[in-house]
Design a protein around this motif. Sequence first.
Motif, PDB file in Angstrom:
ATOM      1  N   MET A   1       0.837  -1.179   0.000  1.00 34.11           N
ATOM      2  CA  MET A   1       0.000   0.000   0.000  1.00 34.11           C
ATOM      3  C   MET A   1       0.879   1.238   0.000  1.00 34.11           C
ATOM      4  SD  MET A   1      -2.653   0.975   2.985  1.00 34.11           S
ATOM      5  CE  MET A   1      -2.825   2.635   3.465  1.00 34.11           C
ATOM      6  N   THR A   2       0.635   2.149  -0.895  1.00 29.05           N
ATOM      7  CA  THR A   2       1.393   3.387  -0.971  1.00 29.05           C
ATOM      8  C   THR A   2       0.596   4.506  -0.323  1.00 29.05           C
ATOM      9  OG1 THR A   2       2.463   2.696  -3.009  1.00 29.05           O
ATOM     10  CG2 THR A   2       2.480   5.044  -2.509  1.00 29.05           C
ATOM     11  N   VAL A   3       1.214   5.159   0.630  1.00 27.38           N
ATOM     12  CA  VAL A   3       0.604   6.298   1.309  1.00 27.38           C
ATOM     13  C   VAL A   3       1.348   7.539   0.857  1.00 27.38           C
ATOM     14  CG1 VAL A   3       0.164   7.369   3.535  1.00 27.38           C
ATOM     15  CG2 VAL A   3       0.006   4.893   3.309  1.00 27.38           C
ATOM     16  N   ARG A   4       0.640   8.511   0.353  1.00 29.24           N
ATOM     17  CA  ARG A   4       1.267   9.760  -0.081  1.00 29.24           C
ATOM     18  C   ARG A   4       0.903  10.867   0.896  1.00 29.24           C
ATOM     19  NH1 ARG A   4       4.059   9.559  -4.718  1.00 29.24           N
ATOM     20  NH2 ARG A   4       3.555   7.810  -6.048  1.00 29.24           N
ATOM     21  N   ALA A   5       1.912  11.566   1.320  1.00 29.98           N
ATOM     22  CA  ALA A   5       1.695  12.679   2.229  1.00 29.98           C
ATOM     23  C   ALA A   5       2.624  13.810   1.814  1.00 29.98           C
ATOM     24  CB  ALA A   5       1.990  12.259   3.664  1.00 29.98           C
ATOM     25  N   GLY A   6       2.076  14.895   1.325  1.00 30.19           N
ATOM     26  CA  GLY A   6       2.900  16.020   0.925  1.00 30.19           C
ATOM     27  C   GLY A   6       3.701  15.734  -0.329  1.00 30.19           C
ATOM     28  N   ARG A   7       4.756  16.492  -0.524  1.00 33.03           N
ATOM     29  CA  ARG A   7       5.614  16.346  -1.699  1.00 33.03           C
ATOM     30  C   ARG A   7       6.517  15.132  -1.535  1.00 33.03           C
ATOM     31  NH1 ARG A   7       9.950  20.513  -2.293  1.00 33.03           N
ATOM     32  NH2 ARG A   7      11.434  19.003  -3.007  1.00 33.03           N
ATOM     33  N   THR A   8       6.628  14.320  -2.581  1.00 31.68           N
ATOM     34  CA  THR A   8       7.496  13.145  -2.531  1.00 31.68           C
ATOM     35  C   THR A   8       8.446  13.149  -3.723  1.00 31.68           C
ATOM     36  OG1 THR A   8       5.930  11.758  -3.738  1.00 31.68           O
ATOM     37  CG2 THR A   8       5.785  11.717  -1.326  1.00 31.68           C
ATOM     38  N   GLN A   9       9.457  12.300  -3.633  1.00 31.22           N
ATOM     39  CA  GLN A   9      10.426  12.121  -4.708  1.00 31.22           C
ATOM     40  C   GLN A   9      10.546  10.631  -4.980  1.00 31.22           C
ATOM     41  OE1 GLN A   9      14.542  12.825  -3.684  1.00 31.22           O
ATOM     42  NE2 GLN A   9      14.932  13.706  -5.701  1.00 31.22           N
ATOM     43  N   THR A  10      10.512  10.264  -6.236  1.00 28.48           N
ATOM     44  CA  THR A  10      10.661   8.868  -6.618  1.00 28.48           C
ATOM     45  C   THR A  10      12.087   8.408  -6.318  1.00 28.48           C
ATOM     46  OG1 THR A  10       9.032   9.149  -8.370  1.00 28.48           O
ATOM     47  CG2 THR A  10      10.493   7.252  -8.553  1.00 28.48           C
ATOM     48  N   CYS A  11      12.203   7.213  -5.793  1.00 24.62           N
ATOM     49  CA  CYS A  11      13.505   6.628  -5.483  1.00 24.62           C
ATOM     50  C   CYS A  11      13.353   5.111  -5.436  1.00 24.62           C
ATOM     51  CB  CYS A  11      14.057   7.155  -4.170  1.00 24.62           C
ATOM     52  SG  CYS A  11      12.920   7.016  -2.773  1.00 24.62           S
ATOM     53  N   GLY A  12      14.466   4.412  -5.386  1.00 23.55           N
ATOM     54  CA  GLY A  12      14.421   2.954  -5.392  1.00 23.55           C
ATOM     55  C   GLY A  12      15.488   2.351  -4.499  1.00 23.55           C
ATOM     56  N   LYS A  13      15.849   1.109  -4.805  1.00 19.95           N
ATOM     57  CA  LYS A  13      16.788   0.346  -3.970  1.00 19.95           C
ATOM     58  C   LYS A  13      18.164   1.001  -3.877  1.00 19.95           C
ATOM     59  CE  LYS A  13      14.375  -3.375  -2.876  1.00 19.95           C
ATOM     60  NZ  LYS A  13      14.134  -3.869  -1.545  1.00 19.95           N
ATOM     61  N   SER A  14      18.649   1.544  -4.970  1.00 15.65           N
ATOM     62  CA  SER A  14      19.969   2.177  -4.950  1.00 15.65           C
ATOM     63  C   SER A  14      19.987   3.368  -3.995  1.00 15.65           C
ATOM     64  CB  SER A  14      20.357   2.620  -6.365  1.00 15.65           C
ATOM     65  OG  SER A  14      21.581   3.313  -6.345  1.00 15.65           O
ATOM     66  N   GLU A  15      18.987   4.218  -4.118  1.00 19.57           N
ATOM     67  CA  GLU A  15      18.884   5.377  -3.219  1.00 19.57           C
ATOM     68  C   GLU A  15      18.652   4.925  -1.781  1.00 19.57           C
ATOM     69  OE1 GLU A  15      17.721   6.660  -7.334  1.00 19.57           O
ATOM     70  OE2 GLU A  15      17.115   4.993  -6.068  1.00 19.57           O
ATOM     71  N   ALA A  16      17.907   3.848  -1.613  1.00 17.22           N
ATOM     72  CA  ALA A  16      17.655   3.314  -0.269  1.00 17.22           C
ATOM     73  C   ALA A  16      18.967   2.902   0.392  1.00 17.22           C
ATOM     74  CB  ALA A  16      16.699   2.124  -0.335  1.00 17.22           C
ATOM     75  N   ARG A  17      19.826   2.233  -0.348  1.00 11.47           N
ATOM     76  CA  ARG A  17      21.110   1.801   0.217  1.00 11.47           C
ATOM     77  C   ARG A  17      21.997   2.999   0.571  1.00 11.47           C
ATOM     78  NH1 ARG A  17      20.096  -2.193  -3.525  1.00 11.47           N
ATOM     79  NH2 ARG A  17      21.338  -1.164  -5.144  1.00 11.47           N
ATOM     80  N   THR A  18      21.975   4.020  -0.283  1.00 14.04           N
ATOM     81  CA  THR A  18      22.763   5.225   0.005  1.00 14.04           C
ATOM     82  C   THR A  18      22.263   5.904   1.271  1.00 14.04           C
ATOM     83  OG1 THR A  18      23.262   5.571  -2.329  1.00 14.04           O
ATOM     84  CG2 THR A  18      23.450   7.499  -0.884  1.00 14.04           C
ATOM     85  N   ARG A  19      20.943   6.092   1.366  1.00 16.98           N
ATOM     86  CA  ARG A  19      20.386   6.740   2.566  1.00 16.98           C
ATOM     87  C   ARG A  19      20.617   5.883   3.811  1.00 16.98           C
ATOM     88  NH1 ARG A  19      20.404  11.270   3.587  1.00 16.98           N
ATOM     89  NH2 ARG A  19      18.394  11.533   4.593  1.00 16.98           N
ATOM     90  N   LEU A  20      20.616   4.570   3.653  1.00 15.29           N
ATOM     91  CA  LEU A  20      20.909   3.683   4.783  1.00 15.29           C
ATOM     92  C   LEU A  20      22.351   3.865   5.259  1.00 15.29           C
ATOM     93  CD1 LEU A  20      19.951   1.478   6.692  1.00 15.29           C
ATOM     94  CD2 LEU A  20      20.590  -0.199   4.943  1.00 15.29           C
ATOM     95  N   GLU A  21      23.281   4.011   4.321  1.00 18.69           N
ATOM     96  CA  GLU A  21      24.668   4.277   4.707  1.00 18.69           C
ATOM     97  C   GLU A  21      24.782   5.597   5.459  1.00 18.69           C
ATOM     98  OE1 GLU A  21      27.841   3.686   1.817  1.00 18.69           O
ATOM     99  OE2 GLU A  21      26.527   2.294   0.716  1.00 18.69           O
ATOM    100  N   HIS A  22      24.056   6.606   4.982  1.00 19.16           N
ATOM    101  CA  HIS A  22      24.039   7.894   5.689  1.00 19.16           C
ATOM    102  C   HIS A  22      23.490   7.705   7.100  1.00 19.16           C
ATOM    103  CE1 HIS A  22      23.544  10.199   1.603  1.00 19.16           C
ATOM    104  NE2 HIS A  22      24.786   9.802   1.784  1.00 19.16           N
ATOM    105  N   ALA A  23      22.380   6.990   7.199  1.00 13.22           N
ATOM    106  CA  ALA A  23      21.731   6.776   8.500  1.00 13.22           C
ATOM    107  C   ALA A  23      22.680   6.101   9.482  1.00 13.22           C
ATOM    108  CB  ALA A  23      20.467   5.932   8.329  1.00 13.22           C
TER     109      ALA A  23
END
Length: 137
Positions: A1-23
């Motif tokens: 289920m996709t929940v949209r709230a406010g402005r969003t940006q499309t992203c995928g697994k590659s961006e997820a891994r990058t943000r996880l490294e940042h986290a």
Amino acid sequence: MTVRAGRTQTCGKSEARTRLEHARAFADTAELALDTENDASLNVSASLAVLAGIASSDAVCCAVLGNRARGQNHREAVDLLSGVAAVGAEMSKNLARLLDLKDNAHYGVFFLSETKARQAVKWAQRMVTAAETAVLG
């Protein structure tokens, strides 16, 4: 289920891994900052914990929903994250807690208590661990 709230940006697994490294880097550095003898380090630690929470949220939302919150209001990320099955409810609760500390940690004119800073790091570490499970499996 996709929940949209406010402005969003499309992203995928590659961006997820990058943000996880940042986290992970934010959370680990936040923990290191707790161990200094300087009161200002508590605010720095909590600030980094907030950034870890935001990055964790981005990682999970990118991996699971295919988009992340990009509005000026970070609270939009709480709503978006809550729509992620399995980890969303707990992560969104921890993100909301971290965002409650954000203004005082980043811009406040007083020092956060050690208790508050340690709580922030604990919430951030929980979020990063959940994000690692969601993103890396």
